[in-house]
Design an enzyme around this catalytic site. Sequence first.
Site, mmCIF file in Angstrom:
data_model
loop_
_atom_site.group_PDB
_atom_site.id
_atom_site.type_symbol
_atom_site.label_atom_id
_atom_site.label_comp_id
_atom_site.label_asym_id
_atom_site.label_seq_id
_atom_site.Cartn_x
_atom_site.Cartn_y
_atom_site.Cartn_z
ATOM 1 C CB SER A 415 -0.864 0.016 1.258
ATOM 2 O OG SER A 415 -1.567 -1.200 1.368
ATOM 3 C CB CYS A 587 -5.021 -0.455 6.039
ATOM 4 S SG CYS A 587 -3.625 -1.091 5.081
ATOM 5 C CG ASP A 632 -5.039 -2.016 1.296
ATOM 6 O OD1 ASP A 632 -4.762 -3.194 0.999
ATOM 7 O OD2 ASP A 632 -4.286 -1.062 1.042
ATOM 8 C CD1 TRP A 634 -0.969 -8.518 5.395
ATOM 9 C CD2 TRP A 634 -1.643 -6.566 4.554
ATOM 10 N NE1 TRP A 634 -0.422 -7.534 6.164
ATOM 11 C CE2 TRP A 634 -0.810 -6.311 5.655
ATOM 12 C CE3 TRP A 634 -2.180 -5.474 3.861
ATOM 13 C CZ2 TRP A 634 -0.510 -5.028 6.098
ATOM 14 C CZ3 TRP A 634 -1.874 -4.196 4.302
ATOM 15 C CH2 TRP A 634 -1.052 -3.976 5.397
#
Length: 635
Positions: A415, A587, A632, A634
């Site tokens: 990012s 995020c 966002d 992961w």
Amino acid sequence: QRCWVFHAQQFPVCVKSGPPSNLTQLWEALKSTWGRNIVVFYGSQTGTGEEFANRLSKDAQRYGMKGMAADPEEYDMCELSRLAEIDNSLAIFCMATYGEGDPTDNAQDFYDWLQESDGELNGVNYTVFALGNKTYEHYNAMGVYVDKRLEELGAKRVFDLGMGDDDGNLEEDFVTWREQFWPAMCEHFGVEASGEDSSIRQYELKEHNDINMNKVYTGEFGCLKSFETQKPPFDAKNPFLAPVIVNRKLNKAGNRHLMHLEVDITGSKIRYESGDHVAVYPTNDTAIVNKLGQILGVDLDTVISLNNLDEESNKKHPFPCPTTYRTALTHYLDIIHPPRTNVLYELAQYATDPKDQENMRKMASSAPEGKALYQSFVLEDNRNILAILEDLPSLRPPIDHLCELMPRLQARYYSIASSSKVHPNSIHICAVLVEYTTKTGRLTKGVATTWLKNKLVADNGHKSTVPMYIRKSQFRLPFKASNPVIMVGPGTGIAPFMGFIQERGWLKEQGKEVGETVLYFGCRHKNEDYLYQEDLEEAEKTGVITKLNVAFSRDQEQKVYVQHLLRTNKEDLWRQIHTDNAHIYICGDARNMARDVQTAFYEIAEELGGMTRTQATDYIKKLMTKGRYSQDVWS
């Protein structure tokens, strides 16, 4: 002239630009090779979907059929209906889901076509294997959609949708599905397995003893010499070599290494927006590459090509050729991830110890004993290909077969931690070095983060460069600057919010009315890993950040995380969301943090909005649909 690369693995020296080929060519390829009747399409972002497609197309041979793997981006999928003209034909789709339930880049056009199409797919046989991760909100959304939509368009599902979960064991899910799929296909088409269970080579080796080294690939992805003569536009097949202008350690203490890098994009014509991702192409550790050469007893500087035995295939080589083994193992092949079961199966024949051979074949089966062995020996012990060769001294495969089987080394996405309004000529990256000791006592280092850490600003007078391109994202600040924003980003999840904060500050300077800007950041210790502390505190002082909330998880006996701070500020949050139209951004880690944060928002909606849990869940889902709750994340 500019380079148009038709396929991630097709490497012209340079061809004139033009549209990609269409499915008629694929159809002709199927017709021109007698008996070829299976096409495996893949939607792949990190290479696994493509890898599975290649394995299935290779399998077809073992079952007395002929197949080929195909990238849907290369073909006009309107021609899919023509498959019905080929006897006993079958379309298999290996579809990964990316981001928030999105198609992968190479399947975007196919997805658009499926949505808009009212075509007839009567007579087309198909099956789908979906690749996803259960920790994400939209688990396997793309595979599920393709499976359902093809049926709606009249195609015939000949085998159930397979669901692969990368949070569990994706390889095991695939192997189990595949072992049920092929016998069902043999029965469906009335064919018998050929019993040919030996290894089937896909490429043949050609050594180049007398070649002009200007014709040899040295790490480029598309056009030969594209790293020497850089020409825009820059993308996945033509990355820009961005010089590193800053590389500093962010944490003040502790045993981790958190870093901030800045790369220079001056003159590249690259444009980015806050929230986008930068993709970088790392290289493997030279020590591991050299050890592989030593253990296999080969000269790594031998110039080779691996040429596809199937002349009709679009994929002429598994990686850019001609090149050296050293370049292939350094730039093109993933030698760090534990190998998948098909690699062990194919290499088993080279083990001179019958016990090693038996165990390698066992690990590739779906028998419980084999699955358990693969889980413990390969996955839990985290053995990469070098570790396997070191621990199985009887296994010494030819290096060309090893190179054929290794998956491609993939770009890594970060990012972007800057705003182009403030930094139009540079891109900022925030990352944490991945490093751990495995159960076998080996030190394992993350490929990309180790490589980034070593990207010194000036290396012996040379500028270090990073091959990179931009991947656009849906993670965007509100169109109206007056909307409040709530940002939740512990650890390196702070990255996109550094860009957001810079942009909100810039908008303020332009005299725009900017809404509340609230940040929830988390780290372990205030005096160790409080990333960007000075920048954040300055932004709060100048009023760019309305409220800075920081959770130091280990500075007191009871652990405190960002979700705890959300609950503490529930009244403010509920007003911002429910009354003031705030946009929420999350995020970081998908497995725990994002889930816990979402639960905190459910609880706030229940308590302050007087809702049941079902209503609160629907309320947050609606925010997602409206683009007011973006993630966002992961795992």
